[in-house]
Structures are given as C-alpha cells and as structure tokens.
Scaffold this active site. Structure first.
Site, PDB file in Angstrom:
ATOM      1  N   HIS A 131       0.994  -1.071   1.927  1.00  0.00           N
ATOM      2  CA  HIS A 131       0.517  -1.587   3.170  1.00  0.00           C
ATOM      3  C   HIS A 131       1.361  -2.659   3.646  1.00  0.00           C
ATOM      4  O   HIS A 131       0.978  -3.533   4.551  1.00  0.00           O
ATOM      5  CB  HIS A 131      -0.805  -2.127   3.083  1.00  0.00           C
ATOM      6  CG  HIS A 131      -1.976  -1.219   2.964  1.00  0.00           C
ATOM      7  ND1 HIS A 131      -3.228  -1.620   2.265  1.00  0.00           N
ATOM      8  CD2 HIS A 131      -2.150   0.025   3.271  1.00  0.00           C
ATOM      9  CE1 HIS A 131      -4.033  -0.505   2.062  1.00  0.00           C
ATOM     10  NE2 HIS A 131      -3.427   0.623   3.134  1.00  0.00           N
ATOM     11  N   GLU A 165       0.813  -1.055  12.772  1.00  0.00           N
ATOM     12  CA  GLU A 165       2.044  -0.644  11.862  1.00  0.00           C
ATOM     13  C   GLU A 165       2.829   0.309  12.723  1.00  0.00           C
ATOM     14  O   GLU A 165       4.169   0.285  12.332  1.00  0.00           O
ATOM     15  CB  GLU A 165       1.273   0.220  10.620  1.00  0.00           C
ATOM     16  CG  GLU A 165       0.549  -0.827   9.806  1.00  0.00           C
ATOM     17  CD  GLU A 165      -0.332   0.118   8.827  1.00  0.00           C
ATOM     18  OE1 GLU A 165      -1.552   0.752   9.354  1.00  0.00           O
ATOM     19  OE2 GLU A 165      -0.062   0.470   7.514  1.00  0.00           O
ATOM     20  N   ASN A 205       4.426   9.393  11.478  1.00  0.00           N
ATOM     21  CA  ASN A 205       3.700   8.894  10.232  1.00  0.00           C
ATOM     22  C   ASN A 205       3.209  10.536   9.841  1.00  0.00           C
ATOM     23  O   ASN A 205       2.269  11.031  10.045  1.00  0.00           O
ATOM     24  CB  ASN A 205       2.689   8.074  10.369  1.00  0.00           C
ATOM     25  CG  ASN A 205       1.819   7.959   9.033  1.00  0.00           C
ATOM     26  OD1 ASN A 205       1.950   8.233   7.971  1.00  0.00           O
ATOM     27  ND2 ASN A 205       0.794   6.912   8.993  1.00  0.00           N
ATOM     28  N   ARG A 248     -11.798   4.896  -3.877  1.00  0.00           N
ATOM     29  CA  ARG A 248     -11.066   4.517  -4.778  1.00  0.00           C
ATOM     30  C   ARG A 248     -11.824   3.364  -5.792  1.00  0.00           C
ATOM     31  O   ARG A 248     -12.171   2.493  -5.211  1.00  0.00           O
ATOM     32  CB  ARG A 248      -9.772   3.936  -4.462  1.00  0.00           C
ATOM     33  CG  ARG A 248      -8.778   5.247  -4.048  1.00  0.00           C
ATOM     34  CD  ARG A 248      -7.478   4.839  -3.506  1.00  0.00           C
ATOM     35  NE  ARG A 248      -7.245   5.349  -2.078  1.00  0.00           N
ATOM     36  CZ  ARG A 248      -6.336   4.938  -1.491  1.00  0.00           C
ATOM     37  NH1 ARG A 248      -5.558   3.662  -1.640  1.00  0.00           N
ATOM     38  NH2 ARG A 248      -6.242   5.247  -0.147  1.00  0.00           N
ATOM     39  N   ARG A 265       7.248   6.240   8.962  1.00  0.00           N
ATOM     40  CA  ARG A 265       6.707   5.618   8.072  1.00  0.00           C
ATOM     41  C   ARG A 265       6.831   6.256   6.578  1.00  0.00           C
ATOM     42  O   ARG A 265       6.600   7.466   6.689  1.00  0.00           O
ATOM     43  CB  ARG A 265       4.973   5.706   8.346  1.00  0.00           C
ATOM     44  CG  ARG A 265       4.144   4.852   7.352  1.00  0.00           C
ATOM     45  CD  ARG A 265       2.859   5.011   7.167  1.00  0.00           C
ATOM     46  NE  ARG A 265       2.323   4.555   6.192  1.00  0.00           N
ATOM     47  CZ  ARG A 265       1.346   4.811   5.482  1.00  0.00           C
ATOM     48  NH1 ARG A 265       0.575   5.955   5.868  1.00  0.00           N
ATOM     49  NH2 ARG A 265       0.824   4.312   4.446  1.00  0.00           N
TER      50      ARG A 265
END
Ligand code: ADP
Length: 395
Positions: A178, A380, A7, A239, A89
C-alpha cells in the site's frame, strides 16, 4: 498530457484515463471484471455517468482491446496515439525497485523473478504490461510499485528474528505494501495542514479489504505493519494479521492440514470473517453488533484494539506524532471504529471532535487537540498518474 493508469489483477483490469494539464482530470474510469470467467463485464464512468456492459472477456488482451474501444467510441480521444504514457500498478518491487521505473525488457524480467514473492499479483501485473506492449507498442510504460515507498525502512525494522542467511538467500524481510496510498495520504495531510512534509511525524492507517499502518517520518516510511507478504499486521477482512507462528504448526498437526490448506485458512478464512463467523465486511459486522451479536462485536473490538496497538507502537518509533490519518474503505467511513481507536490517545492530548468524526470530515479532532487526526480519501490511481508523468518527463 493523457495518461492511462492500469491495475491488472488476476481476473480484472481497472483503468483510469487522466488528462494532466495544470489540473488533473479523470476522463474515464472503470473495470473489466471476471476476465476468463463466465460472468465477465465492463463497467465504466464518464463525468459521473456510469454504464455496465455484460460480455465474454476471454483474457486481458480482449479486456484492454474493449477498454480502448470504449474510450474511442465515447470520443474521449480520437486517436490512441493521444495516450502518451501508461502507468501500471505493480505490487512487489522487492529490494530491486526503490523508485518508479520506465518499463523495459530488463524490468519485466525482474518483475517476473519477483513473482516468487507475490505469486498472486506480479504475474497479473506482467500480463497487463505485455498486453499494452502488444496493443500500444509505441507508448511509454511505467511501473509504480506498492513496495517502493517503504524502501526507506531501516534494517532494524525490516529484519526478522530468524537466521540472517534466509534474508540473504531468499530475501525474507519486511517489504510493506500500500506504499502508493501511504505516500499519497501522508503528503496530502501535510498540504492540508500547510506544514512542511519533510518535518512531520505522521501515522497513516490504510484500512480496506487489506489493511496496513505506516509510520512516516519527515516524508519517509520508517516502518509498516505488512511484512514479507500482505498477511502480517492488523487483522483484515479474511487475513489473520499477526499471530504466533507456532499456531501454524500446531493446527497443521492437529487438523492434518497441507501447506496449501493452511495458507488458505490464514488468507481467506481468518480475520474479521474468521472471528465473527459472519462476514469480512465491517458494515455488516457493525449492523450485527448493533443488534447485539457478540461475535460481531468481538471482531470489531479485536480490529480496533490491534490498530490502536500499532499506532501506539509507531508513536514510540517516531518519538511523537503530529498527525494520524485514516484512509480506504474502513478508514474513510467507519467513524465508530475511529472513535474507539482515538480515545486511547487522550494521554498524548488528542481530543476527538465527535460530530466531525461522525461526518467523516477531513480533520476530526478538536481545535485544541495536540495531535491532529484526519480522514483523507486515498487516490492511488492519481498518484500513479503523477509518478508516471514525472518519469516520462525524465524528472
Ligand atoms: P480495497 O482494499 O480492496 O481497495 P476498500 O478500500 O474499498 O478495499 O475497502 C473495502 C472495505 O471497506 C469493505 O470490505 C468494508 O469492510 C469497508 N467499507 C466500505 N464502505 C464502508 C462503510 N461505509 N462503512 C464501513 N466500512 C466500509
């Protein structure tokens, strides 16, 4: 088969080396962080033992070279040729990539083109791919996109209420993120419940630094809260999530802000941090809330309320729900938030088991609850390893 999962971020390279036989096993995992910065280091873990090495890491090439060196030095493998595939990823697959792909020059070109939609992520992912091509040229590489699982979202859920020509011209639509996590935990929920994944209505709540909720119908994502970018949806650490777009013009005018400054406020200074004025971290806010801090309480209240609204709307989208799943840093740990959220679903017969919820057990609802609520740690990397294996085997 040994599969390396990478990743690659703008200043970090996370890695996990899997051995996949009948069972899946992590041989080594870690992170090279602070790449190109002054305080760079590599941290890794082998069978529960961890080690941190501080060293100058000039770029991603040096980072991967160091990681491969650590893997060899610790005799995890004796030759690099034992690594049969690398799963990357990748963040934005646009409308082009609806499933995991074997990387070739054409794929790399397309990922580059899609950088316009994910300027922070796709270029970093590409660096990781290029470095692997250079250092491990004969190893097959696979890209697993965050957006893939949401490619099944129907038009009515992905089209925004702006002129249609902008969808055609710039690809402005809901993509969702996601995806690997939403797929992994929804599938796992079906396995745990011993039910057919293709016959379940599941709502998955990935609540971490970035958060998104997804509605999964019969094994397919039909809607998700993040949109064109990961800024939409529930309130996140820094955010803003959903806001009235007119606020942006109002603030830019009043505060004389540039596009860049406004973007920075919405991405880095808003959300839980912006509301509380204390921290983006739920743990810190929870401690402050307990001490009576009103703004910390407000931030957590807003978060719980927004998540509740999304779950409620997705119950309508799915025309019912069998399971609600919580995952990622907040979802897996913040029992006090899960409780605030789930008590709003008593009207559909959901009954939380207070003790099980406080203990972060897998099933956190009572036996007679009509809807199951679950806590499932996401993985993940494991999902990327599985997809990589499937693609290199040609399935
Ligand atoms: P990422 O989205 O970067 O993968 P994580 O899934 O690890 O992040 O989530 C990180 C966030 O999870 C932290 O910012 C924090 O708010 C929250 N978190 C982590 N551990 C806990 C905990 N024990 N209790 C409550 N919140 C937690």
């Amino acid at each position: 088969m040994k599969i390396l999962v990478l990743n690659s971020g703008s200043s970090s390279l996370k890695f996990q080396l899997f051995e996949i036989k009948e069972k899946e096993h992590v041989l080594i995992k870690g992170i090279a962080d602070g790449i190109g910065l002054n305080n760079s280091f590599i941290k890794y873990e082998i069978e529960g033992n961890s080690k941190k090495i501080r060293k100058k890491i000039k770029n991603h090439r040096v980072a991967l070279k160091n990681v491969l060196g650590i893997i060899l030095d610790n005799r995890i493998i004796s030759l690099l040729s034992e690594i049969k595939a690398i799963g990357h990823r990748a963040v934005h697959g646009g409308e082009e990539f609806k499933k995991t792909v074997l990387i070739n020059d054409k794929v790399m070109k397309k990922i580059k083109e899609l950088s316009e939609l994910a300027p922070l992520h796709n270029p970093a992912n590409l660096i990781g791919i290029r470095v692997c091509k250079e250092l491990l040229p004969s190893v097959k590489q696979v890209a697993v996109f965050d957006t893939c699982f949401h490619s099944s979202i129907p038009e009515k859920a992905f089209i925004y209420g702006i002129p249609y020509k902008y969808y055609k011209k710039y690809g402005i639509r809901r993509y969702g993120f996601h995806g690997t996590s939403h797929y992994y935990v929804s599938k796992k929920a079906a396995e745990i419940l011993k039910k057919d994944y293709n016959k379940l209505k599941i709502i998955t709540c990935h609540l971490g630094n970035g958060s998104s909720i997804a509605a999964v119908m019969n094994g397919k994502s039909i809607d998700t809260s993040m949109g064109f970018t990961p800024l939409e949806g529930v309130v996140m650490g820094t955010r803003c999530g959903d806001i009235d777009p007119a606020i942006i013009f109002f603030l830019m005018k009043k505060e004389k802000l540039s596009v860049k400054e406004m973007d920075n406020i919405l991405n880095k200074k808003s959300g839980l941090l912006g509301i509380s004025g204390i921290s983006p971290d739920v743990r810190v806010l929870w401690n402050n809330e307990k001490k009576g801090n009103k703004r910390a309480h407000l931030a957590l209240d807003v978060l719980a309320y927004r998540i509740t609204k999304y779950i409620g709307s997705y119950i309508a989208s799915l025309n019912g729900v069998d399971a609600i799943v919580f995952t990622a840093g907040i979802g897996e740990n913040a029992y006090y938030l899960r409780e605030r959220i789930l008590k709003q679903f008593e009207y559909i017969g959901l009954r939380i088991d207070k003790k099980k919820n406080e203990n972060n057990e897998t099933i956190i609802t009572a036996k007679d609850s009509k809807v199951v609520a679950m806590v499932i740690p996401t993985n993940e990397e494991l999902q990327i390893a599985r997809e990589t294996l499937r693609v290199v085997k040609g399935n």
